[in-house]
Design a protein around this motif. Structure first.
Motif: not given
Length: 180
Positions: A157-163, A80-90
């Motif tokens: 941004i992922l499409r079918e598991g690929k960035v 599928g299609n995904w927006v993945v974010l990686c963040v830090r609390q601070e």
């Protein structure tokens, strides 16, 4: 090495200890050995399960590495299609990104889902279909060899598991603004 081997002998100027051809051959052999050792090391690191860096540039057009191998709850990210974010609390930029574009924690575009990982320790909590600084995690990734380096915020941004698109730092905010 070549300069030492090719220096003139004391008793006869112009004569060398080894011929130029021999020195060039030895140099080429050492160069090929060094290249081979580097290629072997790079291949061994590529085959390693140890993730050391999660950098936007390096992940473009590659499979998303945070998948079901690390936690079975991440299986949906492989299709599928995904927006993945990686963040830090601070991270102030992370707060800015979430406040501006994810005021509603379940914000998504049609036919697209979201995932968020919180970096900053040897254990990363994650949420599926929720983007918020404070959240109840759906699961956790444990890094036995220490967490990978990541510039935050990072958006993938992922499409079918690929960035297919990725950005980090201020560029991540621009990428998300373009999407939403």
């Amino acid at each position: 090495t070549a300069a030492v081997l090719l220096r003139p002998r004391q008793e006869g100027i112009g004569r060398t200890r080894l011929g130029v051809r021999t020195c060039l051959t030895v140099s080429v052999i050492f160069g090929l050995l060094a290249c081979g050792a580097t290629a072997y090391r790079d291949a061994a690191l590529a085959d390693s399960d140890d993730i050391r860096f999660l950098l936007a540039e390096e992940l473009l057009q590659k499979p998303w590495p945070l998948n079901s191998d690390l936690n079975s709850d991440l299986t949906p990210l492989e299709t599928g299609n995904w927006v993945v974010l990686c963040v830090r609390q601070e991270c102030e930029l992370c707060h800015e990104l979430i406040d501006e574009h994810f005021a509603d924690p379940s914000t998504t575009r049609s036919n697209e889902r979201t995932a968020m990982f919180t970096a900053g320790a040897d254990s990363w909590p994650f949420a599926i279909d929720r983007v918020a600084i404070d959240y109840e995690p759906d699961g956790t990734i444990n890094w036995p060899h220490g967490e990978p380096f990541i510039s935050s915020p990072a958006a993938f941004i992922l499409r079918e598991g690929k960035v297919v698109e990725a950005a980090d730092g201020k560029n991540a905010i621009e990428l998300i603004a373009k999407l939403f």
